[in-house]
Enzyme design. Structure first.
Site, short mmCIF file in Angstrom:
data_model
loop_
_atom_site.label_atom_id
_atom_site.label_comp_id
_atom_site.label_asym_id
_atom_site.label_seq_id
_atom_site.Cartn_x
_atom_site.Cartn_y
_atom_site.Cartn_z
N ARG A 104 0.88 -1.18 0.00
CA ARG A 104 0.00 0.00 0.00
C ARG A 104 0.90 1.21 0.00
O ARG A 104 1.68 1.42 0.93
CB ARG A 104 -0.93 -0.01 1.22
N HIS A 131 -7.22 0.80 -6.67
CA HIS A 131 -7.46 -0.04 -5.49
C HIS A 131 -8.15 -1.33 -5.98
O HIS A 131 -9.32 -1.57 -5.69
CB HIS A 131 -8.33 0.71 -4.49
N GLN A 134 -10.10 -3.90 -3.67
CA GLN A 134 -11.44 -3.47 -3.25
C GLN A 134 -12.47 -3.82 -4.31
O GLN A 134 -13.59 -4.22 -4.01
CB GLN A 134 -11.43 -1.96 -2.99
N ASP A 219 -16.97 7.32 -2.48
CA ASP A 219 -15.78 7.19 -1.64
C ASP A 219 -15.54 8.56 -0.99
O ASP A 219 -16.19 9.55 -1.37
CB ASP A 219 -14.59 6.77 -2.53
N CYS A 259 -16.23 1.79 -0.16
CA CYS A 259 -15.11 0.94 0.26
C CYS A 259 -14.80 1.09 1.74
O CYS A 259 -14.17 0.21 2.33
CB CYS A 259 -13.88 1.23 -0.58
N ARG A 288 -13.57 -8.56 1.34
CA ARG A 288 -12.13 -8.37 1.13
C ARG A 288 -11.39 -9.65 1.53
O ARG A 288 -10.46 -10.09 0.87
CB ARG A 288 -11.62 -7.19 1.97
N1 NVA Z 1 -9.70 6.74 -1.91
C1 NVA Z 1 -9.40 6.32 -0.56
C2 NVA Z 1 -9.69 4.86 -0.40
C3 NVA Z 1 -9.44 4.33 0.99
C4 NVA Z 1 -9.66 2.84 1.10
C5 NVA Z 1 -7.94 6.62 -0.25
O1 NVA Z 1 -7.09 6.41 -1.13
O2 NVA Z 1 -7.65 7.10 0.85
N1 CP Z 2 -11.30 -0.10 2.02
C1 CP Z 2 -10.06 -0.17 2.52
O1 CP Z 2 -9.09 -0.44 1.81
O2 CP Z 2 -9.98 0.03 3.86
P1 CP Z 2 -8.65 0.23 4.72
O3 CP Z 2 -8.05 1.56 4.33
O4 CP Z 2 -9.13 0.21 6.14
O5 CP Z 2 -7.71 -0.89 4.43
#
Ligand code: NVA
Ligand code: CP
Length: 307
Positions: A104, A131, A134, A219, A259, A288
């Site tokens: 990540r 992502h 997801q 989101d 998500c 997930r």
């Molecule tokens: N768009 C959000 C998704 C979090 C799971 C982010 O990148 O923070």
């Molecule tokens: N949806 C998602 O990826 O959640 P987290 O940021 O908690 O991993």
């Protein structure tokens, strides 16, 4: 056999994606019957995190344990990566010791560079661009509740962000129509829109995206890394709240997905998020776990790592 990575949904063929969704549903049923086959016995997943996470960390770590393997949490704050060791060197070292790596991170190129130097499959657990894990869970969730998403209409409301990009790729892979409503200046990447062709349509007003849609998703307005823009984004995104009123313009069988984490009263109303006749967010989060097990099984089966 080459190594298979999962950096975006486009790394799978539509048939492979379909297989993973079916397998995820199967693995979920098995777990509900108390069966956790040790299919990942002795396998170790490395989990490199440069951003926060609840669902991603818990689902990958629990998933590996339930399948007889294990997972290592590696925060960039505590590894040499955080002190400037090159990605390429880290990839060569880490992938000699582990069986899979999930990352990540911020820039998508970090994943690409890591994958280029990795002996084992690399999974995108969220980058600024995509992502895809997801989306595996989202497609599984829609399939469980409403059947195959092929030919359906999906509405994306809000930021043209990493999730929106993955919905664009999902429209291509699953062959659904996607309507995106974003404020001016927050549109998704034009090259992704061009590649998706007429399956994906941009509109300005949320109501035009949602009209008769079967599936509505949104989101947060400020993603991880955009915290300083939060206040400005709240002002710009006013009018992009998804609530019961907006959902009333969708098809009568429409579902809502997010998500998570969600900001109640910003991108989604608390009432809609909690309305489990429409909102599938808790199943979506649970999936997930199952979808990633199916993904890991697929990547291990289709990769000949040197380890
Ligand atoms: N768009 C959000 C998704 C979090 C799971 C982010 O990148 O923070
Ligand atoms: N949806 C998602 O990826 O959640 P987290 O940021 O908690 O991993």
């Amino acid at each position: 056999m080459a190594i298979r990575h999962f950096l975006s949904l486009l790394d799978l063929s539509p048939t492979e994606l379909n297989h993973i969704i079916k397998r995820a549903i199967e693995l979920k049923a098995l777990r509900n019957q108390g069966v956790n086959a040790p299919l990942f016995h002795n396998k170790v997943l490395g989990m490199l995190f440069e951003k926060s996470s609840t669902r991603t960390r818990v689902s990958f770590e629990a998933g590996m344990a339930q399948m007889g393997g294990s997972a290592l949490f590696l925060s960039s704050r505590d590894t040499q990566l955080g002190r400037g060791e090159p990605i390429e060197d880290s990839a060569r070292v880490i992938s000699r010791m582990l069986d899979l790596v999930m990352i990540r991170t911020f820039g998508h190129n970090v994943l690409q560079r890591f994958a280029q130097h990795s002996r084992v499959p690399v999974i995108n657990a969220l980058s600024d661009s995509y992502h895809p894990c997801q989306l595996l869970a989202d497609i599984q969730t829609y399939t469980e509740h409403r059947g195959n998403p092929q030919g359906k209409t999906v509405a994306w409301i809000g930021d043209g962000n990493n999730m929106c990009h993955s919905y664009i790729n999902a429209a291509r892979q699953c062959n659904f129509e996607l309507r995106i409503a974003c404020p001016e200046g927050y549109e998704p990447d034009q090259s992704l829109l061009n590649a998706a062709g007429d399956r994906v349509q941009m509109v300005r007003k949320p109501i035009d995206a949602v009209r008769n849609a079967n599936w509505v998703a949104t989101d947060v307005w400020a993603s991880m890394g955009q915290e300083t823009e939060h206040e400005e984004r709240i002002r710009t995104f006013a009018g992009f709240l998804v609530d019961h009123e907006l959902m009333s313009h969708a098809s009568s069988d429409a579902v809502f997905m997010h998500c998570l984490p969600a900001h109640r009263g910003e991108e989604v109303s608390a009432e809609l998020l909690e309305d489990n006749t429409i909102s599938l967010v808790w199943d979506e989060a649970e999936n997930r776990l199952h979808a990633q097990k199916a993904l890991i099984e697929f990547l291990l089966k289709h990769s000949s790592s040197i380890n």
